[in-house]
Scaffold this motif. Sequence first.
Motif, PDB file in Angstrom:
ATOM      1  N   ASN A 183       0.823  -1.207   0.000  1.00 25.30           N
ATOM      2  CA  ASN A 183       0.000   0.000   0.000  1.00 25.30           C
ATOM      3  C   ASN A 183       0.857   1.257   0.000  1.00 25.30           C
ATOM      4  O   ASN A 183       0.415   2.310  -0.423  1.00 25.30           O
ATOM      5  N   THR A 184       2.067   1.148   0.482  1.00 25.64           N
ATOM      6  CA  THR A 184       2.936   2.309   0.626  1.00 25.64           C
ATOM      7  C   THR A 184       4.223   2.167  -0.178  1.00 25.64           C
ATOM      8  O   THR A 184       4.685   3.111  -0.794  1.00 25.64           O
ATOM      9  N   ARG A 185       4.787   0.958  -0.196  1.00 26.28           N
ATOM     10  CA  ARG A 185       6.089   0.764  -0.829  1.00 26.28           C
ATOM     11  C   ARG A 185       6.087  -0.460  -1.734  1.00 26.28           C
ATOM     12  O   ARG A 185       5.344  -1.410  -1.503  1.00 26.28           O
ATOM     13  N   LYS A 242       8.556  -3.458  -2.731  1.00 30.76           N
ATOM     14  CA  LYS A 242       9.785  -4.128  -2.321  1.00 30.76           C
ATOM     15  C   LYS A 242      10.139  -5.153  -3.400  1.00 30.76           C
ATOM     16  O   LYS A 242       9.249  -5.818  -3.929  1.00 30.76           O
ATOM     17  N   THR A 259       1.124  -0.932   6.407  1.00 28.97           N
ATOM     18  CA  THR A 259       0.152   0.158   6.362  1.00 28.97           C
ATOM     19  C   THR A 259      -1.147  -0.292   7.028  1.00 28.97           C
ATOM     20  O   THR A 259      -1.743   0.425   7.830  1.00 28.97           O
ATOM     21  N   GLY A 298      -3.198  -0.135  10.441  1.00 34.19           N
ATOM     22  CA  GLY A 298      -1.835  -0.120  10.951  1.00 34.19           C
ATOM     23  C   GLY A 298      -1.665   0.976  11.983  1.00 34.19           C
ATOM     24  O   GLY A 298      -2.523   1.854  12.148  1.00 34.19           O
ATOM     25  N   HIS A 299      -0.541   0.930  12.673  1.00 35.02           N
ATOM     26  CA  HIS A 299      -0.225   1.882  13.726  1.00 35.02           C
ATOM     27  C   HIS A 299      -0.344   3.328  13.222  1.00 35.02           C
ATOM     28  O   HIS A 299      -0.933   4.183  13.893  1.00 35.02           O
ATOM     29  N   GLY A 300       0.202   3.600  12.024  1.00 33.49           N
ATOM     30  CA  GLY A 300       0.182   4.957  11.480  1.00 33.49           C
ATOM     31  C   GLY A 300      -1.235   5.446  11.235  1.00 33.49           C
ATOM     32  O   GLY A 300      -1.586   6.585  11.587  1.00 33.49           O
ATOM     33  N   ILE A 301      -2.061   4.603  10.651  1.00 30.87           N
ATOM     34  CA  ILE A 301      -3.455   4.988  10.355  1.00 30.87           C
ATOM     35  C   ILE A 301      -4.231   5.209  11.654  1.00 30.87           C
ATOM     36  O   ILE A 301      -4.993   6.163  11.777  1.00 30.87           O
ATOM     37  N   GLY A 320       6.461  -7.874   7.775  1.00 30.93           N
ATOM     38  CA  GLY A 320       6.022  -6.515   7.428  1.00 30.93           C
ATOM     39  C   GLY A 320       7.018  -5.487   7.924  1.00 30.93           C
ATOM     40  O   GLY A 320       7.790  -5.735   8.865  1.00 30.93           O
ATOM     41  N   GLY A 321       6.982  -4.302   7.287  1.00 33.31           N
ATOM     42  CA  GLY A 321       7.961  -3.258   7.567  1.00 33.31           C
ATOM     43  C   GLY A 321       8.042  -2.836   9.023  1.00 33.31           C
ATOM     44  O   GLY A 321       9.094  -2.391   9.491  1.00 33.31           O
ATOM     45  N   MET A 360       6.915  -4.125  16.524  1.00 35.36           N
ATOM     46  CA  MET A 360       5.896  -4.829  17.302  1.00 35.36           C
ATOM     47  C   MET A 360       6.487  -5.982  18.116  1.00 35.36           C
ATOM     48  O   MET A 360       5.952  -6.328  19.179  1.00 35.36           O
TER      49      MET A 360
HETATM   50  N1  LIG Z   1       5.606   1.926  16.572  1.00 31.80           N
HETATM   51  C1  LIG Z   1       4.964   1.261  15.601  1.00 31.80           C
HETATM   52  N2  LIG Z   1       4.457   0.056  15.871  1.00 31.80           N
HETATM   53  C2  LIG Z   1       3.805  -0.625  14.918  1.00 31.80           C
HETATM   54  N3  LIG Z   1       3.637  -0.177  13.661  1.00 31.80           N
HETATM   55  C3  LIG Z   1       4.137   1.024  13.342  1.00 31.80           C
HETATM   56  C4  LIG Z   1       4.824   1.794  14.282  1.00 31.80           C
HETATM   57  N4  LIG Z   1       5.204   2.939  13.674  1.00 31.80           N
HETATM   58  C5  LIG Z   1       4.780   2.857  12.395  1.00 31.80           C
HETATM   59  N5  LIG Z   1       4.116   1.719  12.182  1.00 31.80           N
HETATM   60  C6  LIG Z   1       3.452   1.237  10.936  1.00 31.80           C
HETATM   61  O1  LIG Z   1       4.423   0.826  10.032  1.00 31.80           O
HETATM   62  C7  LIG Z   1       4.009   1.167   8.724  1.00 31.80           C
HETATM   63  C8  LIG Z   1       5.255   1.415   7.922  1.00 31.80           C
HETATM   64  O2  LIG Z   1       5.770   0.195   7.607  1.00 31.80           O
HETATM   65  P1  LIG Z   1       6.235  -0.049   6.119  1.00 31.80           P
HETATM   66  O3  LIG Z   1       5.857   1.069   5.235  1.00 31.80           O
HETATM   67  O4  LIG Z   1       7.656  -0.499   6.183  1.00 31.80           O
HETATM   68  O5  LIG Z   1       5.267  -1.237   5.849  1.00 31.80           O
HETATM   69  P2  LIG Z   1       5.140  -2.013   4.551  1.00 31.80           P
HETATM   70  O6  LIG Z   1       5.118  -3.448   4.976  1.00 31.80           O
HETATM   71  O7  LIG Z   1       6.124  -1.545   3.554  1.00 31.80           O
HETATM   72  O8  LIG Z   1       3.687  -1.562   4.112  1.00 31.80           O
HETATM   73  P3  LIG Z   1       3.010  -1.912   2.761  1.00 31.80           P
HETATM   74  O9  LIG Z   1       3.425  -3.331   2.418  1.00 31.80           O
HETATM   75  O10 LIG Z   1       1.576  -1.796   3.122  1.00 31.80           O
HETATM   76  O11 LIG Z   1       3.499  -0.914   1.787  1.00 31.80           O
HETATM   77  C9  LIG Z   1       3.228   2.437   8.879  1.00 31.80           C
HETATM   78  O12 LIG Z   1       2.180   2.474   7.953  1.00 31.80           O
HETATM   79  C10 LIG Z   1       2.674   2.323  10.269  1.00 31.80           C
HETATM   80  O13 LIG Z   1       1.326   1.877  10.224  1.00 31.80           O
END
Ligand SMILES: Nc1ncnc2c1ncn2[C@@H]1O[C@H](COP(=O)(O)OP(=O)(O)OP(=O)(O)O)[C@@H](O)[C@H]1O
Length: 254
Positions: free
Chosen positions: A10-12, A14, A133, A154-157, A220-221, A226
């Motif tokens: 949803n955001t990046r 990989k 996300t 996700g935490h950010g939302i 996940g990112g 967590m």
């Molecule tokens: N302290 C925290 N604890 C848990 N989750 C967090 C924390 N801070 C940020 N996040 C979450 O981590 C997400 C960022 O992770 P990242 O972008 O690396 O995920 P991603 O797996 O790449 O996402 P996607 O696959 O959806 O693009 C943010 O959207 C937020 O919801």
Amino acid sequence: MTLLALDVGNTRLKWALYDAPRVGGRLLAHGAQFLENIEKLAEGDWSGLPAPTRVLGCIVAGDAVKRRVEEQLEQWDVTPQWVVSSAAEAGLSNGYDHPARLGSDRWVAMIGARQRLLQQGPARPCVVVMVGTAVTVEAIDSAGRFLGGIILPGHGIMLRALESGTAGLHVPTGEVRDFPTNTSDALTSGGTFAIAGAVQRMWDNLRSHCGEDPICYMTGGAGWKMAPSMSTPCELVDSLIFDGLLEIAHKRFD
Ligand SMILES: Nc1ncnc2c1ncn2[C@@H]1O[C@H](COP(=O)(O)OP(=O)(O)OP(=O)(O)O)[C@@H](O)[C@H]1O
Ligand SMILES: CC(C)(CO)[C@@H](O)C(=O)NCCC(=O)O
Ligand SMILES: [K+]
């Protein structure tokens, strides 16, 4: 035979290039790019790569993003394959009402988890957590049937929703505390406990359904953020989606 594996979230986006389409294939190169920077891939990170033999990906972003990714692949003479969740693949069966409507990232991560589980020992029930996300928590029984799963913000939302929906909650990131005594810590701990609590609940559901302690994998990112706060034992596996793509590629191409 090289494989370029793509996880378009949803955001990046990989990506990872392997020298062979199987779990354990050697990682030749990898990277990540925010979706708004997809146009930079062909002339940037991907310009020095050898042409991949196969491209296999999962994508949750819409068709417009998919077309932009496919444009970046045009420098090579290869047609990408996108995983669509189905009734069964690579040893996993799908309990979703409409199997194709299950997010392909969820399906692929579960396939990665199942193959890891079977590699580690006898079959067991399994919980799969993806923290990005959005957050998803899936339940798989010991026969490899996906029983169902949950989707939560996700935490950010969660934090942005509180910021925009309340008058006065604009504070810096805090720490996770058992008993938070300031607004920053209260918000950070709240989001973290919401995710950890959801995992605990699904773990309990699966344990009472199967009568056996499930194994739990998290990816996940934001998984590493967590991990220290989980109340159920949870193994952090950053590569779960790529393991799933490799397993599918192995079954399809190898
Ligand atoms: N302290 C925290 N604890 C848990 N989750 C967090 C924390 N801070 C940020 N996040 C979450 O981590 C997400 C960022 O992770 P990242 O972008 O690396 O995920 P991603 O797996 O790449 O996402 P996607 O696959 O959806 O693009 C943010 O959207 C937020 O919801
Ligand atoms: C739930 C997300 C956003 C998680 O990335 C993705 O898997 C998705 O868009 N899924 C489609 C809906 C579903 O899985 O039921
Ligand atoms: K994702």
